[in-house]
Motif scaffolding. Sequence first.
Motif, mmCIF file in Angstrom:
data_model
loop_
_atom_site.group_PDB
_atom_site.id
_atom_site.type_symbol
_atom_site.label_atom_id
_atom_site.label_comp_id
_atom_site.label_asym_id
_atom_site.label_seq_id
_atom_site.Cartn_x
_atom_site.Cartn_y
_atom_site.Cartn_z
ATOM 1 N N SER A 117 0.828 -1.209 0.000
ATOM 2 C CA SER A 117 0.000 0.000 0.000
ATOM 3 C C SER A 117 0.862 1.259 0.000
ATOM 4 O O SER A 117 0.541 2.240 -0.683
ATOM 5 N N LYS A 118 1.947 1.221 0.746
ATOM 6 C CA LYS A 118 2.860 2.370 0.774
ATOM 7 C C LYS A 118 3.465 2.599 -0.614
ATOM 8 O O LYS A 118 3.548 3.744 -1.075
ATOM 9 N N ALA A 119 3.876 1.525 -1.278
ATOM 10 C CA ALA A 119 4.450 1.658 -2.622
ATOM 11 C C ALA A 119 3.424 2.251 -3.588
ATOM 12 O O ALA A 119 3.745 3.143 -4.381
ATOM 13 N N ILE A 120 2.188 1.772 -3.514
ATOM 14 C CA ILE A 120 1.128 2.292 -4.383
ATOM 15 C C ILE A 120 0.899 3.775 -4.092
ATOM 16 O O ILE A 120 0.760 4.587 -5.015
ATOM 17 N N GLN A 121 0.878 4.133 -2.829
ATOM 18 C CA GLN A 121 0.663 5.526 -2.451
ATOM 19 C C GLN A 121 1.785 6.415 -2.991
ATOM 20 O O GLN A 121 1.525 7.511 -3.505
ATOM 21 N N ILE A 122 3.002 5.964 -2.892
ATOM 22 C CA ILE A 122 4.131 6.754 -3.407
ATOM 23 C C ILE A 122 4.020 6.916 -4.916
ATOM 24 O O ILE A 122 4.228 8.010 -5.454
ATOM 25 N N ILE A 123 3.678 5.839 -5.597
ATOM 26 C CA ILE A 123 3.553 5.916 -7.059
ATOM 27 C C ILE A 123 2.412 6.845 -7.458
ATOM 28 O O ILE A 123 2.577 7.731 -8.298
ATOM 29 N N ASP A 124 1.235 6.658 -6.841
ATOM 30 C CA ASP A 124 0.065 7.442 -7.236
ATOM 31 C C ASP A 124 0.103 8.883 -6.743
ATOM 32 O O ASP A 124 -0.167 9.808 -7.497
ATOM 33 N N ASN A 125 0.411 9.074 -5.471
ATOM 34 C CA ASN A 125 0.335 10.401 -4.869
ATOM 35 C C ASN A 125 1.647 11.162 -4.919
ATOM 36 O O ASN A 125 1.679 12.335 -4.554
ATOM 37 N N GLY A 126 2.711 10.501 -5.336
ATOM 38 C CA GLY A 126 4.003 11.152 -5.450
ATOM 39 C C GLY A 126 4.440 11.265 -6.896
ATOM 40 O O GLY A 126 4.450 12.349 -7.474
ATOM 41 N N LEU A 127 4.760 10.129 -7.487
ATOM 42 C CA LEU A 127 5.298 10.136 -8.847
ATOM 43 C C LEU A 127 4.270 10.577 -9.884
ATOM 44 O O LEU A 127 4.549 11.463 -10.705
ATOM 45 N N ARG A 128 3.087 9.984 -9.857
ATOM 46 C CA ARG A 128 2.050 10.364 -10.836
ATOM 47 C C ARG A 128 1.585 11.794 -10.625
ATOM 48 O O ARG A 128 1.374 12.536 -11.582
ATOM 49 N N ALA A 129 1.404 12.169 -9.362
ATOM 50 C CA ALA A 129 0.916 13.513 -9.060
ATOM 51 C C ALA A 129 1.922 14.585 -9.449
ATOM 52 O O ALA A 129 1.545 15.733 -9.685
ATOM 53 N N SER A 130 3.195 14.229 -9.539
ATOM 54 C CA SER A 130 4.222 15.223 -9.863
ATOM 55 C C SER A 130 4.354 15.460 -11.362
ATOM 56 O O SER A 130 5.044 16.395 -11.774
ATOM 57 N N LEU A 131 3.709 14.640 -12.158
ATOM 58 C CA LEU A 131 3.803 14.817 -13.605
ATOM 59 C C LEU A 131 3.031 16.062 -14.045
ATOM 60 O O LEU A 131 1.911 16.289 -13.613
ATOM 61 N N ASP A 132 3.637 16.828 -14.924
ATOM 62 C CA ASP A 132 2.950 17.956 -15.549
ATOM 63 C C ASP A 132 2.679 17.539 -16.989
ATOM 64 O O ASP A 132 3.531 17.665 -17.866
ATOM 65 N N LYS A 133 1.483 17.022 -17.223
ATOM 66 C CA LYS A 133 1.157 16.441 -18.524
ATOM 67 C C LYS A 133 1.067 17.487 -19.629
ATOM 68 O O LYS A 133 1.290 17.161 -20.799
ATOM 69 N N GLU A 134 0.746 18.712 -19.259
ATOM 70 C CA GLU A 134 0.661 19.757 -20.278
ATOM 71 C C GLU A 134 2.042 20.119 -20.808
ATOM 72 O O GLU A 134 2.243 20.247 -22.005
ATOM 73 N N VAL A 135 2.998 20.268 -19.920
ATOM 74 C CA VAL A 135 4.350 20.651 -20.329
ATOM 75 C C VAL A 135 5.153 19.422 -20.764
ATOM 76 O O VAL A 135 5.929 19.491 -21.710
ATOM 77 N N GLY A 136 4.940 18.295 -20.090
ATOM 78 C CA GLY A 136 5.722 17.086 -20.359
ATOM 79 C C GLY A 136 5.331 16.339 -21.610
ATOM 80 O O GLY A 136 6.070 15.461 -22.058
ATOM 81 N N GLY A 137 4.176 16.656 -22.170
ATOM 82 C CA GLY A 137 3.745 16.060 -23.428
ATOM 83 C C GLY A 137 3.657 14.547 -23.395
ATOM 84 O O GLY A 137 3.202 13.939 -22.418
ATOM 85 N N GLU A 138 4.124 13.939 -24.475
ATOM 86 C CA GLU A 138 4.024 12.490 -24.651
ATOM 87 C C GLU A 138 4.799 11.709 -23.584
ATOM 88 O O GLU A 138 4.343 10.664 -23.120
#
Length: 143
Positions: free
Chosen positions: A61-82
């Motif tokens: 659960s901790k790993a999932i939380q880090i991936i979802d709420n940390g790594l995924r949440a930090s992505l800027d999809k508008e600037v980062g594009g594809e």
Amino acid sequence: MFGTTQRGVNAYAKVGLETGVTAASPHKLIVMLYDGALAAIMTGITQMNAGNVQEKGKAISKAIQIIDNGLRASLDKEVGGEIAQNLDALYDYMSRRLLEANLKNQPEILEEVRGLLADLRDTWNQIGNAGAAPVPAKTPAFA
């Protein structure tokens, strides 16, 4: 009267982590998230192999939380594009695989996700060491 030694060690470690997070660059924060997710997965593998269902579940659960709420949440999809879109899809895949590993008690799935995260972490470190501009990211909100 003064609490346990372990509580003192945990408090000291928390202060050290908070200080490290405050002083870290956005690039270093992402590395810290990768490290945290990798450590949680390794704990999950150990606990799964030991038959400790509760601790296995906590670690995954901790790993999932880090991936979802940390790594995924930090992505800027508008600037980062594809690239950001592809990372988002990969993080989603990893979270679903971790959930499956937990439900089916399959350490090989944990190893699969560990390998993916380790490759991403290594690549992220190479980008940082080369001085190139990494994929734009918002400051991670994971705590």
